[in-house]
Design an enzyme around this catalytic site. Structure first.
Site, PDB file in Angstrom:
ATOM      1  CG  ASN A  91      -1.692   1.238   1.432  1.00 15.92           C
ATOM      2  OD1 ASN A  91      -1.809   2.053   0.516  1.00 15.92           O
ATOM      3  ND2 ASN A  91      -2.255   1.409   2.626  1.00 15.92           N
ATOM      4  CE  LYS A 116      -0.008   3.258   4.741  1.00 13.35           C
ATOM      5  NZ  LYS A 116       0.018   3.368   6.186  1.00 13.35           N
ATOM      6  CG  HIS A 152      -5.770   1.901   5.143  1.00 14.30           C
ATOM      7  ND1 HIS A 152      -5.304   2.909   5.950  1.00 14.30           N
ATOM      8  CD2 HIS A 152      -4.767   0.998   5.036  1.00 14.30           C
ATOM      9  CE1 HIS A 152      -4.060   2.613   6.316  1.00 14.30           C
ATOM     10  NE2 HIS A 152      -3.713   1.470   5.771  1.00 14.30           N
ATOM     11  CD  GLU A 155      -2.782   5.530   6.732  1.00 13.58           C
ATOM     12  OE1 GLU A 155      -2.742   5.568   5.493  1.00 13.58           O
ATOM     13  OE2 GLU A 155      -1.893   4.991   7.431  1.00 13.58           O
ATOM     14  CD  GLU A 166      -3.352  -2.498   7.410  1.00 11.13           C
ATOM     15  OE1 GLU A 166      -2.198  -2.652   6.999  1.00 11.13           O
ATOM     16  OE2 GLU A 166      -4.068  -1.528   7.091  1.00 11.13           O
ATOM     17  N   GLY A 208       2.563   2.391  10.718  1.00 16.03           N
ATOM     18  CA  GLY A 208       3.497   3.508  10.550  1.00 16.03           C
ATOM     19  C   GLY A 208       4.213   3.897  11.831  1.00 16.03           C
ATOM     20  CB  SER A 254       5.317  -1.392  11.781  1.00 13.06           C
ATOM     21  OG  SER A 254       4.887  -0.069  12.026  1.00 13.06           O
TER      22      SER A 254
HETATM   23  P1  PGA Z   1       2.914   0.460   7.545  1.00 15.83           P
HETATM   24  O1  PGA Z   1       1.461   0.606   6.870  1.00 15.83           O
HETATM   25  O2  PGA Z   1       3.485  -0.829   7.034  1.00 15.83           O
HETATM   26  O3  PGA Z   1       3.688   1.664   7.082  1.00 15.83           O
HETATM   27  O4  PGA Z   1       2.692   0.428   9.013  1.00 15.83           O
HETATM   28  C1  PGA Z   1       0.604  -0.495   6.746  1.00 15.83           C
HETATM   29  C2  PGA Z   1      -0.724  -0.051   6.198  1.00 15.83           C
HETATM   30  O5  PGA Z   1      -1.213   1.007   6.600  1.00 15.83           O
HETATM   31  O6  PGA Z   1      -1.342  -0.732   5.334  1.00 15.83           O
END
Ligand code: PGA
Length: 250
Positions: free
Chosen positions: A9, A11, A96, A98, A168, A174, A214
């Protein structure tokens, strides 16, 4: 046998020129050492045409980060499932964290987006996960079950058979803090039991459950070794070909 899926992803990173370069590097790496799993690249909308072109002929597939709940019409700024299919997308993220927590998308909208994805022939990657406070107060299981029910309850088992679930934990996204394989595995186990209750034993056995938060080349093998973890949704580490390719099992 459930499919293993490694999805990157991106983003809101990589314009279409940078995205094409990254996708070409990943496609070349996968051609050199073929993966033992499905690989999905999920760039921003504007990079999708360049990325789908760059991975033509490769084992990698493309996915989108979001989808409109509607199919067509006066919905300024929205992108429909049909448009994504026309570009060659196979997957789309729905819910997601976010989008849930920064953009403010709620349960009812996400349930409609999930159905829009299915109507247009995309495989929704339905994302669920608890906030840090919810984990600390012991509510994680309840939050995740509620999110699964809100998004998926009422689907026919044949519709649900195209859904991929990504767990997640929001506190792991992140932040550099990964859930332990045991925490992820326990949650995946309860998600699978709920899927069994809602859609039957075959659905429970066949639905791929991805972990995200992460994930790095160092943590990926331990997570993938767990029989409950069928794949990974990777953010930060998917933005460079070497780290992403190091996560993909061969
Ligand atoms: P990250 O993001 O690996 O940077 O933690 C994962 C995600 O949001 O799908």
């Amino acid at each position: 046998m459930r499919r293993t899926i490694i999805a990157g992803n991106w983003k809101m990173n990589k314009d279409h020129i940078e995205g094409a370069a990254l996708a070409r590097e990943i496609a070349a790496g996968l051609a050199r050492t073929p993966p033992s799993c499905d690989v999905v690249l999920i760039p921003p909308f504007t990079s999708l045409p360049a990325v789908t072109e760059a991975i033509r002929g490769s084992i990698a597939k493309a996915g989108a980060q979001d989808i409109s709940a509607e199919d067509e019409g006066a919905f300024t700024g929205e992108i429909s499932g049909r448009m994504l299919r026309a570009l060659g997308c196979a997957y789309v993220l729905v819910g997601h964290s976010e989008r849930r927590h920064i953009v403010g998308e709620g349960a009812e909208l996400l349930a409609r987006k999930l159905r829009a994805a299915l109507r247009s022939g995309l495989a929704p990657v339905y994302c669920v996960g608890e906030l840090l406070g919810e984990r600390e107060s012991g509510a994680a299981g309840e939050v995740v079950s509620r999110q699964i029910r809100e998004g998926c309850e009422g689907l026919a088992p044949e519709e649900f058979s195209r859904v991929v679930v990504a767990y997640e934990p929001v506190w792991a996204i992140g932040t550099g803090r990964t859930a332990t394989p045991k925490d992820a595995s326990d949650m995946h186990g309860s998600i699978r039991r709920l899927i069994g209750t809602l859609f039957g034993a075959a659905a429970a056995a066949e639905t791929p459950l991805l972990y995200g938060g992460s994930v790095k080349p160092e943590s990926a093998p331990g997570l993938l070794a767990d029989p409950e973890i069928d794949g990974l949704l990777v953010g930060g580490a998917s933005l460079a070909s070497d780290s992403f390719l190091a996560i993909v099992p061969r």
